[in-house]
Design a protein around this motif. Structure first.
Motif, PDB file in Angstrom:
ATOM      1  N   CYS A  33     -14.469  -0.746  34.304  1.00 37.73           N
ATOM      2  CA  CYS A  33     -14.645  -1.832  33.330  1.00 37.73           C
ATOM      3  C   CYS A  33     -14.684  -3.212  33.984  1.00 37.73           C
ATOM      4  CB  CYS A  33     -13.528  -1.774  32.292  1.00 37.73           C
ATOM      5  SG  CYS A  33     -13.551  -0.249  31.320  1.00 37.73           S
ATOM      6  N   ILE A  34     -13.963  -3.388  35.083  1.00 42.92           N
ATOM      7  CA  ILE A  34     -14.008  -4.689  35.770  1.00 42.92           C
ATOM      8  C   ILE A  34     -15.423  -4.960  36.263  1.00 42.92           C
ATOM      9  CG2 ILE A  34     -13.185  -5.962  37.789  1.00 42.92           C
ATOM     10  CD1 ILE A  34     -10.479  -4.517  37.395  1.00 42.92           C
ATOM     11  N   TRP A  35     -16.079  -3.954  36.767  1.00 41.15           N
ATOM     12  CA  TRP A  35     -17.468  -4.088  37.209  1.00 41.15           C
ATOM     13  C   TRP A  35     -18.348  -4.469  36.025  1.00 41.15           C
ATOM     14  CZ3 TRP A  35     -21.882  -1.499  35.684  1.00 41.15           C
ATOM     15  CH2 TRP A  35     -23.022  -1.657  36.484  1.00 41.15           C
ATOM     16  N   CYS A  47     -22.716  -0.890  26.510  1.00 43.15           N
ATOM     17  CA  CYS A  47     -21.671  -1.094  25.503  1.00 43.15           C
ATOM     18  C   CYS A  47     -22.100  -0.646  24.107  1.00 43.15           C
ATOM     19  CB  CYS A  47     -21.238  -2.559  25.480  1.00 43.15           C
ATOM     20  SG  CYS A  47     -20.199  -3.011  26.891  1.00 43.15           S
ATOM     21  N   GLN A  48     -23.162   0.089  24.018  1.00 46.22           N
ATOM     22  CA  GLN A  48     -23.567   0.652  22.726  1.00 46.22           C
ATOM     23  C   GLN A  48     -22.681   1.867  22.441  1.00 46.22           C
ATOM     24  OE1 GLN A  48     -25.803  -0.815  20.688  1.00 46.22           O
ATOM     25  NE2 GLN A  48     -25.814  -2.393  22.276  1.00 46.22           N
ATOM     26  N   PRO A  49     -22.225   2.029  21.199  1.00 43.86           N
ATOM     27  CA  PRO A  49     -21.319   3.144  20.881  1.00 43.86           C
ATOM     28  C   PRO A  49     -21.860   4.521  21.249  1.00 43.86           C
ATOM     29  CG  PRO A  49     -21.424   1.609  19.052  1.00 43.86           C
ATOM     30  CD  PRO A  49     -22.465   1.161  20.047  1.00 43.86           C
ATOM     31  N   ASN A  50     -23.170   4.697  21.238  1.00 43.75           N
ATOM     32  CA  ASN A  50     -23.735   6.016  21.518  1.00 43.75           C
ATOM     33  C   ASN A  50     -24.247   6.166  22.953  1.00 43.75           C
ATOM     34  OD1 ASN A  50     -25.838   4.266  21.242  1.00 43.75           O
ATOM     35  ND2 ASN A  50     -27.055   5.547  19.879  1.00 43.75           N
ATOM     36  N   HIS A  51     -23.966   5.207  23.838  1.00 47.36           N
ATOM     37  CA  HIS A  51     -24.437   5.303  25.220  1.00 47.36           C
ATOM     38  C   HIS A  51     -23.701   6.442  25.927  1.00 47.36           C
ATOM     39  CE1 HIS A  51     -25.290   4.248  29.419  1.00 47.36           C
ATOM     40  NE2 HIS A  51     -26.392   3.718  28.910  1.00 47.36           N
ATOM     41  N   ASN A  54     -20.133   6.370  27.970  1.00 47.69           N
ATOM     42  CA  ASN A  54     -18.842   6.247  27.286  1.00 47.69           C
ATOM     43  C   ASN A  54     -18.141   4.929  27.619  1.00 47.69           C
ATOM     44  OD1 ASN A  54     -17.040   7.302  25.385  1.00 47.69           O
ATOM     45  ND2 ASN A  54     -15.715   8.160  26.965  1.00 47.69           N
ATOM     46  N   ALA A  55     -18.869   3.952  28.143  1.00 50.84           N
ATOM     47  CA  ALA A  55     -18.293   2.653  28.473  1.00 50.84           C
ATOM     48  C   ALA A  55     -17.733   1.963  27.232  1.00 50.84           C
ATOM     49  CB  ALA A  55     -19.340   1.763  29.141  1.00 50.84           C
ATOM     50  N   PHE A  56     -18.356   2.156  26.088  1.00 56.25           N
ATOM     51  CA  PHE A  56     -17.889   1.529  24.849  1.00 56.25           C
ATOM     52  C   PHE A  56     -16.446   1.918  24.548  1.00 56.25           C
ATOM     53  CE2 PHE A  56     -17.447   1.475  20.161  1.00 56.25           C
ATOM     54  CZ  PHE A  56     -17.713   0.137  19.916  1.00 56.25           C
ATOM     55  N   LYS A  65     -15.410  -3.999  21.323  1.00 57.39           N
ATOM     56  CA  LYS A  65     -14.949  -3.045  20.307  1.00 57.39           C
ATOM     57  C   LYS A  65     -13.710  -3.601  19.605  1.00 57.39           C
ATOM     58  CE  LYS A  65     -13.423   1.777  19.905  1.00 57.39           C
ATOM     59  NZ  LYS A  65     -13.139   3.003  20.670  1.00 57.39           N
ATOM     60  N   CYS A  66     -12.924  -4.361  20.350  1.00 61.17           N
ATOM     61  CA  CYS A  66     -11.747  -5.017  19.799  1.00 61.17           C
ATOM     62  C   CYS A  66     -11.521  -6.305  20.593  1.00 61.17           C
ATOM     63  CB  CYS A  66     -10.519  -4.108  19.892  1.00 61.17           C
ATOM     64  SG  CYS A  66     -10.097  -3.607  21.584  1.00 61.17           S
ATOM     65  N   VAL A  67     -10.682  -7.162  20.086  1.00 65.81           N
ATOM     66  CA  VAL A  67     -10.318  -8.396  20.779  1.00 65.81           C
ATOM     67  C   VAL A  67      -8.813  -8.602  20.636  1.00 65.81           C
ATOM     68  CG1 VAL A  67     -12.547  -9.532  20.468  1.00 65.81           C
ATOM     69  CG2 VAL A  67     -10.770  -9.859  18.770  1.00 65.81           C
TER      70      VAL A  67
END
Length: 165
Positions: A33-35, A47-51, A54-56, A65-67
């Motif tokens: 995730c840092i990358w 960052c698409q939910p269906n990618h 699974n990065a999302f 997805k959240c803040v």
């Protein structure tokens, strides 16, 4: 008609999973995730939910997805091995985080996101201001008991202060 953009409500804790990686197909390598946080061009599709990466799910904060209200200072620095370091440097070094991210340490206060300080305290417990303020952030309580933290201007006298009266 167009649908309104989804809104993300701040959560108490929202973090990327820094212990896992995902496959970046066009590069043929696994990254974390840092990358991804440093590559907005990859975020647009990974960052698409269906990618399939699974990065999302793994990078919930990076992908929006959240803040939360926990952020590292972008201007503050701490000293490590006699060198002034920024939070962005610390975020890339989990082994250094284990050393410097101790409650009460300079890095812990300046880099709460990198140190997971907000996960150990209520989200509003740490506030980083861009510059020192002239007003206290809380009401001071006078006490005659010794303090555990050194003062900014320590005295050399072993005698109690004349203040408070």
């Amino acid at each position: 008609t167009t649908s309104p953009a989804p809104t993300v409500t701040p959560e108490a804790y929202c973090d990327d999973d820094l212990s896992k990686t995902f496959f970046v197909q066009d590069l043929g390598i696994y990254e974390g995730c840092i990358w991804l946080a440093g590559r907005p061009n990859y975020q647009t599709f990974m960052c698409q939910p269906n990618h399939p990466s699974n990065a999302f799910t793994l990078c919930a904060e990076t992908c929006g997805k959240c803040v939360d209200n926990c952020n590292d200072s972008t201007t503050g620095a701490f000293v490590y091995n006699e060198i002034s370091r920024m939070c962005s440097w610390l975020a890339l070094r989990p082994s250094v985080q284990q050393v410097v991210c101790q409650p009460g340490s300079e890095a812990y206060v300046i880099c709460p996101e990198s140190c997971d300080a907000c996960d150990n305290n209520p989200p509003t417990a740490i506030t980083i201001s861009p510059a020192p303020s002239f007003l206290p952030t809380s009401i001071a309580v006078c006490t005659t008991s010794p303090t555990t933290m050194p003062s900014i201007y320590p005295t050399t006298s072993q005698q109690p202060s004349q203040f408070p009266p």
